[in-house]
Every structure is written in structure tokens, then in C-alpha cells.
Scaffold this motif. Structure first.
Motif, short mmCIF file in Angstrom:
data_model
loop_
_atom_site.label_atom_id
_atom_site.label_comp_id
_atom_site.label_asym_id
_atom_site.label_seq_id
_atom_site.Cartn_x
_atom_site.Cartn_y
_atom_site.Cartn_z
N THR A 1 0.84 -1.22 0.00
CA THR A 1 0.00 0.00 0.00
C THR A 1 0.87 1.27 0.00
N THR B 1 2.48 -0.26 -8.94
CA THR B 1 1.40 -1.24 -8.75
C THR B 1 1.95 -2.64 -8.53
N ARG C 1 -8.55 0.39 2.27
CA ARG C 1 -9.12 1.34 1.29
C ARG C 1 -9.68 2.55 2.02
N GLY D 1 -7.16 4.99 2.62
CA GLY D 1 -6.61 5.69 1.45
C GLY D 1 -5.83 4.79 0.51
N ALA D 2 -5.81 3.49 0.80
CA ALA D 2 -5.05 2.59 -0.09
C ALA D 2 -5.84 2.37 -1.38
N GLU D 3 -5.09 2.05 -2.46
CA GLU D 3 -5.71 1.77 -3.77
C GLU D 3 -5.58 0.26 -4.01
N GLU E 1 -7.49 -3.37 -5.62
CA GLU E 1 -8.52 -3.99 -6.48
C GLU E 1 -8.39 -5.51 -6.38
N ILE F 1 -2.41 -3.72 -6.04
CA ILE F 1 -2.29 -2.65 -5.04
C ILE F 1 -1.44 -1.54 -5.64
N GLU F 2 -2.03 -0.34 -5.80
CA GLU F 2 -1.32 0.82 -6.33
C GLU F 2 -0.77 1.60 -5.12
N VAL G 1 0.59 4.31 -2.53
CA VAL G 1 0.34 5.75 -2.31
C VAL G 1 1.40 6.27 -1.34
#
Ligand code: EPZ
Length: 421
Positions: free
Chosen positions: A177, A182, A202, A205-207, A209, A218-219, A221
């Protein structure tokens, strides 16, 4: 050490409230290390393992506040006093390895004791370590510790697990995270506890899917923030207590139970001639025709039959009509409850990873010894059905994963008490 005495042979009737999930909480708590803001967890279970994780987070410098009799946990890792998780703490609970990813992602370095094995198996953490190395961490194993460090942020990686690992999926998802780019986890675990962790991350603030599937992206941040998150219901506690009316007769409603959390267990219970019906508040369980049908089951990663319910199911099948087969595919040594059940009159033959369970008319109460968390509750279930008194020793195993076990069962008519040994 405490003992639990069970005088069996009484059908159970009533309601049992399901607590928050131990194995969700044990990964949600280390997630607080990923941010300097407070993470508040509600519906937390009051268990020895949660106290253990609290000690580890406090030893790192996090502030942990418990309220509402321990059901609300607020964790604030504003700054770390140290990035070392000591052997004395880690050796008592394997889930401690879940602090490794978050400390490394947040601080760029971490020293965590290797957790060591436990009764059910060697339980290595090689997949956790290989995944972190793929993300650019430099690891050194020395003196029973893993020393990890990164130059700058962890970097994105595509990680394909050779087999499903719940803990490795959780550790790497948390680490990614805050990584750069990614990260993809292939052949990821799909357990509801992982979905719960992803939902919490999430909100921080985590990205992320794909949680709940075997392909998670996981993108990374720059930073995460605090949030408040309700821990999901404990599907293993739920499944355990669903087996109580099945093994004793009677009818019990599991408050907070959700069919989707235990669908593979329900499939097997239907096969065993046990009725499970949805109610407004949860699930109701009783025998359909007064007996239990034998069956065959194999433990698998979610959504397959959970290994954490295998011992409990073996207790049920030991009084089924006919011969059952249990294949344990997740852990290499998870049949230690079999000899204890045999002391109670069960007829079980263990052949490697398979247990053949020939149903007997009745179990007889006996002094038995708990070896791991789920084996111990399997022995309590057997004691509920057995004629006479069963003394289960080493019940500290039970306190790791079951909140107020005796009270919940006694409220449904069980003759059960805890005594000092
Ligand atoms: C989690 O353990 C649970 N614990 C276990 O519950 C559960 O039995 C297990 O998942 C399987 O569902 C928590 O969530 C705290 P794995 P974990 O990594 O993550 C091997 C309970 O009773 N493996 O999915 O440790 C491992 O030895 C506990 O609540 C490696 O070889 O399980 C096992 O044979 C017991 N290398 C298999 O994979 C690794 O790096 C599955 O382990 C990691 C795992």
C-alpha cells in the motif's frame, strides 16, 4: 493451568452471539503501523491473541487504547520507538509476523523474530520473505531474526504464490500500500479476513482492487490516514458453534451468523443431514432426522472447507452413521486431536494426511489434552456429546480463540465449567 469440565449428553437449545473475527483482527491491528493517524477497530474479540498483538504494537512504540471492555481498540503509531519485534513476544503467536510488512513499508527497515513452528506444523514464512525481496527489500536471517531494509520505498512487483498463503497475502498487501507503483499478487488467498483487511486499507486511502479473488492489485500511495473499521464476524467461531447442536441434538441460533461466511461448512452439514436455516438474526442449526450421516471432506483454501474447522468436524463425524474420511491438505500435522478423541471411544485411523473415522454409537467422557486452538474446541464439542465427564486440560489454547466459551455454551444448557487444575 485451568481445566474445562464438561458433563455431556444434554441437547443444546438457545442462542449464541458470534464475536468479531480473531484472524481478521490480527491483521487489521498491524495495519495501524502503516499510518501515523489513529486506527479504530470496533467489534474486536476479547482474546489472548489480541492482547498478544497489542503487546507487540506497544513494544514498537504504538499507543493502544482499549475501551468498551476491549471491543473497541484504538491504535496510534505516530512514531516508532523501535523497529524490532522481539522473539519473546513473537514466539508466542505466529501471527506476529504480520508486523513485518507494515514496519518495513513505513520505516524502511524492520527486525522481526522468525515465529518458529507450532503444534500443527513447521509453518515457515518463506513466501512472506520472498515477496518482500521481490519488492526490493534486502533481507538477512541472523540469530533467529529477519533483518529487512529498503533503500527508499518498497517497489512494485508481480508476485505469484506457488500455493495459497493467508498470511503472506496479508503481509504483502499491507506492504504494497505504501510501495512505489502497482504490485500484483497472483494466486492470492481469498479468505473473508483478507477482504475485510482490504476494505479497511481502502478506507485508510489505499488503492486496492481484486480482494476476494486470487488476483489482487495494489497501487502504492505516499501515505495512509486513520479510519474506523468494524471487524467482521468470526466464521470459525460461527462454524464451531454450528456444530454444537449438530453433535448434541437440540436447536441453536447463531446470532450474527451469515451463510456466505460458512457456505462450504453448510454444504457438508446438509450432507450430514443437519438443517441450517437463515433467521432474521443469523443462522439456526438442528439435526433433521435425529442422526448424523457420514461423509468425506478435504480441507482447502477459502472458499473450500476450512482447515480451522477440521478438528471440530472430526468430533461430529466420530458419532455419525457410517465411515467418514477427512483429508487435511493445509497443515502437515493437524490430526493431534484424533488420539484424544480415541480416548473418548472414537474409532479413528490416521493414514498420513487422511483420517478414517468410523462412527460409534456414543462417546465416553475422559481426561483429554488440548494441543492447539481448534483441536481443543473439538474436544469440548466431543465432551458435550459424550456420556459422563470430560476434563479438557491446557485450555489456554482455547482462550486464544474463543471468548467466553463456557458461558456461551452454558447459556444453551451445557453442563460445563472451568476449574483451576
Ligand atoms: C492463517 O494462518 C490462520 N491464522 C490460520 O488459523 C489458518 O489455519 C491458516 O491461515 C489457513 O487458513 C491467522 O490468520 C492468524 P497460511 P497462516 O500462510 O497465514 C504454509 C487458527 O486456528 N506456508 O495460509 O499462517 C503453511 O505452513 C489459525 O486461527 C509456507 O510453507 O496460514 C501452511 O502449511 C491456525 N510458507 C500453508 O502454507 C509460507 O511462507 C497455509 O498457511 C506461508 C505458509
Amino acid at each position: 493451568m485451568d481445566q474445562i469440565l464438561v458433563r455431556g449428553g444434554r441437547p443444546l437449545n438457545g442462542q449464541i452471539e458470534i464475536s468479531g473475527a480473531k484472524n481478521a483482527c490480527l491483521t487489521l491491528m498491524p495495519a495501524a503501523l502503516l499510518t501515523e493517524e489513529p486506527l479504530e477497530l470496533t467489534n474486536a474479540p476479547r482474546l489472548a491473541d489480541i492482547e498478544m498483538m497489542t503487546k507487540i504494537l506497544v513494544s514498537l512504540g504504538a499507543a493502544v487504547q482499549l475501551s468498551e471492555q476491549g471491543r473497541r481498540i484504538t491504535i496510534e503509531a505516530k512514531n516508532f520507538e523501535q523497529t524490532l519485534a522481539h522473539y519473546d513476544l513473537v514466539r508466542k503467536m505466529r501471527a506476529s509476523i504480520l508486523v513485518l510488512g507494515p514496519i518495513l513499508a513505513r520505516m524502511g527497515e524492520a527486525t522481526v523474530s522468525l515465529p518458529g513452528g507450532c503444534a500443527i506444523g513447521a509453518r515457515p514464512v518463506d513466501l512472506h520473505l520472498k515477496g518482500l525481496e521481490a519488492m526490493g527489500a534486502e533481507l538477512e536471517l541472523k540469530g533467529g531474526y529477519v533483518h529487512a531494509k529498503t533503500n527508499g520505498r518498497l517497489k512494485a512487483a508481480v508476485i505469484e504464490f506457488p500455493f495459497v498463503s493467508v498470511g503472506a497475502t496479508e503481509n504483502l498487501m499491507m506492504a504494497a500500500t505504501l510501495g512505489k507503483g502497482t504490485t500484483v499478487l497472483k494466486n492470492a488467498a481469498r479468505e473473508p479476513e483478507i477482504v475485510d483487511l482490504a476494505r479497511c486499507l481502502r478506507k485508510m486511502g489505499a488503492e486496492i482492487e481484486g480482494e476476494g479473488t486470487d488476483f489482487i492489485e495494489i497501487e502504492g500511495v505516499d501515505a495512509l490516514k486513520g479510519t474506523s473499521h468494524k471487524v467482521i464476524a468470526d466464521r470459525i467461531e460461527l462454524g464451531t458453534f454450528m456444530l454444537a447442536p449438530a453433535i448434541t441434538g437440540g436447536e441453536v441460533e447463531l446470532i450474527g451468523g451469515k451463510r456466505r461466511l460458512v457456505s462450504s461448512l453448510i454444504d457438508k452439514l446438509e450432507e450430514a443431514d443437519i438443517a441450517v436455516e437463515d433467521t432474521e438474526n443469523g443462522l439456526k442449526v438442528r439435526r433433521k432426522n435425529g442422526h448424523i450421516e457420514a461423509l468425506e471432506l478435504t480441507t482447502e483454501p477459502y472458499p473450500g472447507f476450512p482447515t480451522d474447522l477440521q478438528a471440530q468436524m472430526m468430533a461430529l463425524l466420530s458419532i455419525a452413521k457410517g465411515t467418514s474420511k477427512i483429508h487435511e491438505k493445509i497443515f502437515e500435522n493437524r490430526f493431534m486431536h484424533a488420539p484424544e478423541l480415541m480416548r473418548m471411544g472414537a474409532d479413528i485411523e490416521v493414514q498420513g494426511g487422511t483420517a478414517i473415522v468410523r462412527g460409534v454409537e456414543k462417546l465416553r467422557g475422559a481426561p483429554v489434552m488440548a494441543t492447539d486452538l481448534r483441536a481443543s474446541v473439538g474436544l469440548v464439542l466431543a465432551g458435550l456429546a459424550a456420556e459422563g465427564e470430560t476434563q479438557v486440560s491446557r485450555v489456554y489454547h482455547l482462550d486464544r480463540g474463543y471468548e467466553n466459551l463456557e458461558a456461551k455454551l452454558a447459556a444453551c444448557g451445557a453442563d460445563i465449567e472451568r476449574v483451576k487444575e
